[in-house]
Design an enzyme around this catalytic site. Structure first.
Site, PDB file in Angstrom:
ATOM      1  N   SER A  90       0.814  -1.215   0.000  1.00 26.46           N
ATOM      2  CA  SER A  90       0.000   0.000   0.000  1.00 26.46           C
ATOM      3  C   SER A  90       0.848   1.265   0.000  1.00 26.46           C
ATOM      4  O   SER A  90       0.622   2.182  -0.801  1.00 26.46           O
ATOM      5  CB  SER A  90      -0.946  -0.002   1.202  1.00 26.46           C
ATOM      6  OG  SER A  90      -0.225  -0.085   2.426  1.00 26.46           O
ATOM      7  N   ASP A  91       1.843   1.338   0.896  1.00 30.98           N
ATOM      8  CA  ASP A  91       2.609   2.586   0.974  1.00 30.98           C
ATOM      9  C   ASP A  91       3.574   2.727  -0.194  1.00 30.98           C
ATOM     10  O   ASP A  91       3.814   3.839  -0.675  1.00 30.98           O
ATOM     11  CB  ASP A  91       3.330   2.718   2.311  1.00 30.98           C
ATOM     12  CG  ASP A  91       4.171   1.521   2.696  1.00 30.98           C
ATOM     13  OD1 ASP A  91       4.198   0.540   1.939  1.00 30.98           O
ATOM     14  OD2 ASP A  91       4.808   1.561   3.768  1.00 30.98           O
ATOM     15  N   CYS A  92       4.127   1.615  -0.690  1.00 31.17           N
ATOM     16  CA  CYS A  92       5.002   1.699  -1.865  1.00 31.17           C
ATOM     17  C   CYS A  92       4.208   2.164  -3.084  1.00 31.17           C
ATOM     18  O   CYS A  92       4.700   2.962  -3.894  1.00 31.17           O
ATOM     19  CB  CYS A  92       5.645   0.349  -2.145  1.00 31.17           C
ATOM     20  SG  CYS A  92       6.674  -0.268  -0.801  1.00 31.17           S
ATOM     21  N   GLU A 115       3.569   5.946  -2.567  1.00 30.45           N
ATOM     22  CA  GLU A 115       4.757   6.771  -2.822  1.00 30.45           C
ATOM     23  C   GLU A 115       5.096   6.774  -4.315  1.00 30.45           C
ATOM     24  O   GLU A 115       5.523   7.791  -4.866  1.00 30.45           O
ATOM     25  CB  GLU A 115       5.945   6.260  -2.007  1.00 30.45           C
ATOM     26  CG  GLU A 115       5.751   6.314  -0.484  1.00 30.45           C
ATOM     27  CD  GLU A 115       5.526   7.713   0.060  1.00 30.45           C
ATOM     28  OE1 GLU A 115       5.958   8.688  -0.586  1.00 30.45           O
ATOM     29  OE2 GLU A 115       4.914   7.839   1.139  1.00 30.45           O
TER      30      GLU A 115
END
Length: 756
Positions: free
Chosen positions: A481-483, A486
């Site tokens: 999710s965070d990759c 970003e």
């Protein structure tokens, strides 16, 4: 000398993007000048001499090579700002140019920044053990490889003779026993090593209970090797893969990382596989126990764990469940007709292994699972194509530095690049560093996952991945999710820049695909897990089978993932206001509520992937600020500022020990030393929260420390480890020391210097 290869394949290997982002090391006996070889040996010796004080390598070999390949103009002398001096625009510009010139010089030709991402001391040994079992140790690890493996293991032996769970940690049975065994497999004798290192290691093991006291993952590996017995292991029945999906303990509901580790484990357990019993194995049976091997009480050994390793003790209900499986279920499953069920379960388990292997191009979700899948494929068919393809991808996992050859989980190429791009853009020197940005943009575009896992991926418990970005490279395939968030952020930022500067922007549909992945991962409480939607109940964590991790059995919501997701969605909404507006608005609102709800009473947030309160607090503050919160209208931000200011050191910096993550209590680094990465995180958090508008003095002090700490060549020094996972194990992201000081300095120039 060792040579880092970038974006190159190999015999039989396959890639979805021509291996962009791939990094592996090869030894070339003819490479390097005499001066360069001397420089390499000097770096090795200096690390060895200081290994008990500085346990992280500075990633010098990679820096030496890439700086030679990418020469940059002479870098001006570093700036020093006295405590009584005001930080000037000139001093800031000079510092930024020095930092960006250096960091551009260690960018690979495919656009990413190669860097070490390791630190755990249990990644390496299973590769040595597995290849010893299969007979391919010498085929995969040349004499030069083995020399570097020995160097690494000896360099990270603690003064008491043991080895830790990670390179900064106290000695544990898991780290010590596996390291000792790996050294013996690599040819070391029981009394070898400088100052009797092997004898000291063996003494530590025996003094702390012997091999019976190794944790469950260790019990598994030494059993497969033949130095322990399956009767001393708690059951790992493959029949779990046959449970109905409605069953609350179904493996498909587990955290992906946990599920995929126990998948090949269950296959090997069901097979009761044990490697060939050689003279070395028989010798280890004598060396590592405090009693004769044939007299060991294996049933008692099942739940015997050294206190040094016991971070997450088993609850009684778990021991009762394992006792039932061990004493009742397993004996039944050995006999017909129930043995037919075992055969069906084994086929299901190895089927999942092959599915994961193929979807990840034989990289697997991480190195722990990778080596387990490798040996499972070998046990199924020693001459099979799957095993051969696994061997070909082993170089993707190792990294060479001045402390030796280490194993990485899977690399952090995309994660580092996403942050590095934002750091460079914050400096507002785009026209000077456009070649760096253009290459980085090409890497980002080439790294997005183009398709979902093949076939009926839901039946294989996989989630959508089309449009995602992974932690490492496209071939890895695992959405995060965070990759993804970003990656989406930097792709959007690039899309707003002139194409003649940074290249053509990503197609709009690919932005939509990324948003679709992000939205699909949000939980009902508003938070975002890392890999997959939350599928299990919290109570399942009570059955955590590991003794050295916490929060490992189910995926859960993380502050850091939620923060990245919110910031990505907010930026997307700004430029694409009509696309899924209702869903995005709702997602952002619920995400903000989650972040505010999990704030600690002291104003901080607890970090799950970085150390620890500093890291998560910066992330949380950044999300709240991006969503319209500010110092005046948000109590959460005011509390966050108070927390960060309360931890600032007299020299203006911040320094947080990995023990904060382990114990969930803020702990300064020993000696109250400042860490530049954590100082940058704190400064970014304060600036996001609006502290600069209230009183910028603490920010000036922290920035002054960053400026004065810059090295002669524009680099920043490697300090303590700043990454962590599952509460108890650290990761060294060597790129952090460049990325975050640059980012903090860039934001300071924009928000504080130019705003006054």
């Amino acid at each position: 000398m060792w040579k880092l290869k970038i974006a190159e394949g190999g015999p039989g290997l396959v890639s979805g993007n021509n291996f962009i982002g791939r990094q592996h090391w090869e030894f070339d006996p003819n490479a390097g000048t005499p001066e360069e070889r001397a420089q390499v040996e000097k770096a090795r010796q200096e690390f060895k001499n200081n290994r008990f004080r500085t346990k992280q390598s500075a990633d010098l070999f990679m820096r030496m090579q890439l700086r030679k390949e990418n020469p940059c103009p002479p870098i001006p002398p570093p700036v020093k700002v006295k405590e009584t001096e005001v930080i000037t625009e000139e001093a800031m510009i000079t510092t930024l140019r020095r930092a960006l010139s250096f960091y551009s010089s260690i960018q690979a030709h495919d656009g990413h920044w190669p860097a070490e991402s390791s630190g755990p001391l249990f990644f390496l040994q299973p590769f040595v053990m597995a290849l010893y079992i299969t007979g391919d140790l010498n085929a995969i690890f040349s004499p030069e490889h083995q020399k570097e493996l020995l160097r690494y293991l000896y360099n990270h032996q603690n003064e008491d003779g043991g080895w830790g769970f990670h390179i900064e940690g106290h000695s544990t049975m898991f780290g010590s026993a596996l390291s000792y065994i790996a050294l013996r497999i690599l040819g070391e004798g029981p009394e070898d090593g400088e100052d009797g290192a092997m004898a000291r290691g063996r003494r530590w093991i025996l003094d702390h209970g012997g091999l019976v006291a190794i944790p469950s993952w260790g019990k598994f590996w030494v059993t497969v090797l033949g130095v322990y017995e399956w009767a001393g292991c708690n059951p790992l029945p493959p029949e779990f893969w046959l449970l109905p999906k409605v069953f609350p303990m179904h493996p498909g509901k587990m955290l992906s990382y946990c599920r995929l580790v126990y998948m090949p484990m269950s296959y090997l357990y069901g097979k009761r596989f044990v490697g060939r019993i050689t003279e070395l194995i028989l010798s280890l049976r004598q060396e590592l126990y405090n009693e004769p091997y044939h007299q060991i009480n294996w049933n008692k050994a099942r739940n015997t764990i050294a206190k040094e390793d016991l971070y997450y003790p088993h609850p009684l209900i778990q021991d009762m469940l394992w006792g039932f499986l061990h004493h009742v279920a397993e004996p039944v499953l050995k006999h017909w007709p129930f043995s037919m069920l075992r055969e069906k379960a084994l086929k299901a388990a190895i089927g999942h292994v092959h599915y994961e292997d193929e979807n990840s191009k034989y990289l697997c979700i991480g190195c722990v699972e990778k080596v387990l899948c490798l040996i499972a494929c070998w046990v199924e068919d020693p001459n099979g194509e799957a095993y051969k393809l696994h061997l070909g991808r082993i170089p993707d996992n190792y990294w060479i530095a001045e402390d030796g050859l280490k194993i990485q989980s899977f690399g952090s190429q995309m994660w580092d690049a996403g942050f590095a791009i934002q750091a460079i853009l914050s400096c507002n020197l785009n026209e000077e560093y456009w070649p760096t940005l253009r290459k980085a943009h090409e890497f980002v575009k080439a790294s997005q996952v183009p398709e979902n896992p093949y076939g009926d991926f839901k039946a294989m418990y996989r989630h959508i991945s089309k449009g995602a970005w992974t932690f490492s490279i496209q071939d890895h395939g695992w959405q995060v999710s965070d990759c993804t968030a970003e990656g989406l952020k930097v792709a959007i930022l690039f899309s707003q820049m002139p194409p003649d500067l940074v290249g053509e922007k990503l197609e709009t549909e690919r932005f939509y695909d990324a948003v679709n992945v992000i939205l699909s991962l949000q939980s009902s409480n508003g938070g975002f897990p890392a890999w997959e939607p939350q599928r299990a109940h919290e109570w399942l964590e009570k059955l955590n089978p590991t003794e050295f991790f916490k929060n490992v059995l189910i995926d859960r919501e993380y502050v850091e993932c939620t923060s990245s997701a919110l910031q990505g969605l907010v930026l997307f909404r700004k430029f694409y206001p009509k696309h899924q507006r209702t869903e995005i608005d709702s997602s952002i609102l619920r995400g903000v509520q989650f972040i505010e709800n999990v704030q600690e009473l002291d104003g901080s947030w607890y970090g799950n992937w970085g150390i620890c309160y500093t890291y998560a607090t910066w992330f949380a503050v950044g999300a709240l600020a991006a969503c319209g919160r500010n110092y005046k209208n948000s109590l959460a931000l005011r509390k966050a500022c108070e927390f960060l200011l309360s931890k600032q050191l007299p020299n203006g910096g911040w320094g947080e020990s990995y023990l904060s993550s382990q114990n969930k209590v803020w702990t300064n680094i020993e000696g109250n030393r400042a860490n530049l990465v954590q100082t940058a995180w704190a400064l970014l958090g304060l600036m996001d929260a609006g502290q600069g508008e209230i009183d910028p003095t603490p920010i000036h002090r922290g920035v002054r420390l960053l400026i004065n700490s810059q090295m002669e060549d524009g680099d920043f020094p490697q300090q303590e480890i700043t990454g962590v996972f599952f509460g108890n194990c650290t990761l060294n992201y060597s790129a952090n020391r460049n990325i975050f000081p640059i980012w903090a300095l860039g934001e300071y120039r924009r928000r504080v210097l130019l705003a006054r």
